[in-house]
Design an enzyme around this catalytic site. Structure first.
Site, PDB file in Angstrom:
ATOM      1  N   TRP A 195       1.090  -1.281  -0.281  1.00 32.90           N
ATOM      2  CA  TRP A 195      -0.149  -0.029  -0.418  1.00 32.90           C
ATOM      3  C   TRP A 195       1.020   1.740  -0.068  1.00 32.90           C
ATOM      4  O   TRP A 195       1.930   1.987   1.120  1.00 32.90           O
ATOM      5  CB  TRP A 195      -1.012   0.063   1.429  1.00 32.90           C
ATOM      6  N   GLY A 200      -5.712   4.233   0.848  1.00 33.51           N
ATOM      7  CA  GLY A 200      -5.986   4.010   2.641  1.00 33.51           C
ATOM      8  C   GLY A 200      -6.209   2.958   3.401  1.00 33.51           C
ATOM      9  O   GLY A 200      -5.601   3.558   4.525  1.00 33.51           O
ATOM     10  N   GLU A 242     -17.024   0.809   0.362  1.00 35.17           N
ATOM     11  CA  GLU A 242     -16.618   0.123  -1.034  1.00 35.17           C
ATOM     12  C   GLU A 242     -17.813  -0.958  -1.377  1.00 35.17           C
ATOM     13  O   GLU A 242     -18.578  -0.448  -2.132  1.00 35.17           O
ATOM     14  CB  GLU A 242     -15.607  -0.681  -1.466  1.00 35.17           C
ATOM     15  N   ASP A 292       6.010  -3.673 -13.883  1.00 33.21           N
ATOM     16  CA  ASP A 292       4.350  -2.576 -12.791  1.00 33.21           C
ATOM     17  C   ASP A 292       4.102  -1.795 -14.470  1.00 33.21           C
ATOM     18  O   ASP A 292       4.022  -1.935 -15.292  1.00 33.21           O
ATOM     19  CB  ASP A 292       5.444  -1.084 -11.858  1.00 33.21           C
TER      20      ASP A 292
END
Ligand SMILES: Cc1cc2nc3c(=O)[nH]c(=O)nc-3n(C[C@H](O)[C@H](O)[C@H](O)COP(=O)(O)O)c2cc1C
Length: 495
Positions: A195, A200, A242, A292
């Site tokens: 993350w 978040g 969500e 990536d």
């Protein structure tokens, strides 16, 4: 059509010829990625793939099949979100946030369906034992390296889970966040937790460390109904659930369940669930490298370790994944849906925005075209500064502003117009701010410069004193005459 889980969606894709079943054994070690990359680069995004016989990193066969590229076309992305065209959701959101007070009884009556739509969509607990907990494996009974997790590019540090729903909660408010953050499989019961600091999950970990320290519960759901599977990739404002958003997209509540070992709510229809914790007092670990979505490797970096203590799954789980790499790949559609759906929210703060577009070659954060209704001098700069203060848009590296009559989704047209309109010294400005953690070019990691290009028509109020030329356009009258003549000319039929 509304799908309750991944398998229903896969059956629909199969039935409608949008899925190819790969029956040959294929290794999760690069081979599956190469096949997927070729498929994703077919015109329109290629088919979804269902690998029936994944061969694991140790050479043995897995009995868990892999589904990949399930969101990888406009048709599939729209179907996943329960619509013919994702623009439909943009219209629904625009309608929902329209700041108007209904006038009279008729106005109030017209509001009712809008309100009814919202009351129908909050998540609801699954009745009975949820499918995602059909099998429960406690500590010592599972081995994450037995999951068919792909190693996607040669220099990757290992296999990475790429389509997870990482569920955490704010330690003070208890409000949940779900984010899509890749997870490198380190061993039988540990993974990385990538993350990034602006996201978040990272915010929750910082809050946890500040207020309590120690082990923060984290649960990762893999698979679910396709609308909910998309939501963790969407930049929802903090505090917006969500599952509620998933329900709004599906027009039907998401069925949820309680995790077994943590006070977190999970999608009951998930395929596989990893329950565990991130110890906020534990030193970070090396994560990566990883090929990536920028088309470059992200180098080794320090990220938290996710300790898995319990794994639950369906009796016959499917493992969903995606592949990132040089664009275009599947995230063109995942990110593209976000771009469309979130436009009304950007307009709420910056109302002069007519449209915006982040073309795949700009990998979302590198290039943003914006068209605006320009009403006063210098407004293009106001818009770019506004965007650089708006959620994840703050990471945008280059913003190009054009006038309202330009179709920014046609990047040829947008570049042509902007490049023709700029005097670089006058119209290009540099700013500084946070940049995406994946940006490998900024002088300092995640902090760098931004470029704003004012590609709008210049006004005399902006100090431009020369006459500004019109764009070339044929007259409507001649166009109409040629429209009538055209079919008889046979020009379309000439190769
Ligand atoms: C396929 C895919 C993989 C992603 N991987 C990561 C990742 O490893 N780390 C990260 O911080 N964001 C990643 N993202 C972007 C986040 O999911 C996205 O920024 C999302 O808005 C985060 O949710 P949050 O705002 O609730 O944190 C990925 C997105 C996609 C579509």
């Amino acid at each position: 059509m509304i799908f309750e889980n991944l398998r229903e969606f896969l059956r629909y894709l199969d039935r409608t010829g949008q899925l190819v079943r790969v029956t040959q054994p294929v290794s999760v070690d690069l081979e599956m990625a190469e096949i997927t990359d070729r498929a994703m680069k077919l015109p329109g995004g290629g088919p979804a793939l269902f690998f029936e016989r994944p061969i694991l990193m140790d050479g043995t066969e897995s009995d868990i099949p892999v589904a990949i590229n399930v969101f990888g076309s406009w048709r599939r992305m729209s179907a996943a979100l329960g619509v013919e065209d994702v623009e439909e959701h943009a219209r629904r959101i625009a309608e929902l946030i329209k700041p108007e007070i209904p006038k009279g009884l008729w106005g109030k009556v017209q509001m009712l369906p809008k309100l009814a739509e919202l009351t129908r969509v909050p998540p609801r607990p699954y009745k009975g034992s949820p499918p995602c907990q059909e099998i429960v494996l406690r500590e010592g009974e599972f081995d994450l390296t037995r999951l068919p997790v792909l190693k996607t590019w040669p220099q990757d540090g290992g296999p990475f889970i790429t389509l997870p729903m990482v569920i955490t909660a704010d330690p003070e408010t208890g409000v949940q966040n779900i984010g899509m953050y890749r997870m490198q499989v380190f061993g039988p019961d540990t993974t990385g937790m990538h993350w990034q600091q602006h996201k978040g999950g990272a915010g929750h970990a910082r809050a946890w460390k500040r207020t309590r320290g120690g082990r923060m519960p984290v649960v990762v759901a893999i698979g679910g109904d396709p609308a909910t599977m998309y939501t963790p990739s969407a930049p929802l404002p903090p505090g917006i659930d969500e599952f509620l958003f998933g329900g709004f997209l599906r027009r039907k509540p998401v069925r949820t369940a309680k995790a077994l070992t943590a006070d977190l709510t999970i999608p009951a229809e998930a395929e596989i669930v990893l329950e565990g914790y991130v110890d906020t007092d534990e030193p970070l670990a090396i994560e990566g490298p990883f090929g990536d979505h920028t088309g470059f490797y992200t180098l080794e970096e320090q990220y938290p370790v996710f300790h898995v203590t319990t794994v639950t799954m369906r009796a016959d789980p499917v493992y969903p994944a995606t592949l990132v790499g040089k664009p275009p790949v599947e995230d063109v559609y995942l990110g593209g849906a976000t771009e469309r759906i979130f436009l009304p929210l950007a307009k709420l703060t910056i109302p002069e925005i007519v449209d915006y577009h982040m073309p795949p070659e700009g990998v979302f954060h590198n290039l943003v075209f914006v068209s605006i209704k320009k009403d006063y001098p210098g407004q293009a700069f106001k818009v770019m500064n506004g965007l650089w203060g708006l959620g994840l848009m703050s990471l945008a590296k280059v913003i190009v502003v054009v006038d309202e009559w330009i179709n920014v989704r046609d990047t040829f047209e947008a570049w042509w117009y902007a490049l023709g309109n700029i005097d670089p010294e006058r119209d290009v400005r540099f700013s500084r701010g946070p940049v995406d953690d994946l940006d490998h070019a900024s002088q300092i990691a995640s902090f760098g410069s931004k470029m704003g290009i004012d590609g709008t028509k210049k006004w005399k109020e902006e100090g431009f004193t020369r006459p500004w030329p019109d764009m070339i356009e044929m007259s409507d009258e001649v166009k109409a005459r040629v429209d009538a003549l055209w079919p008889r000319l046979g020009i379309d039929r000439t190769p």
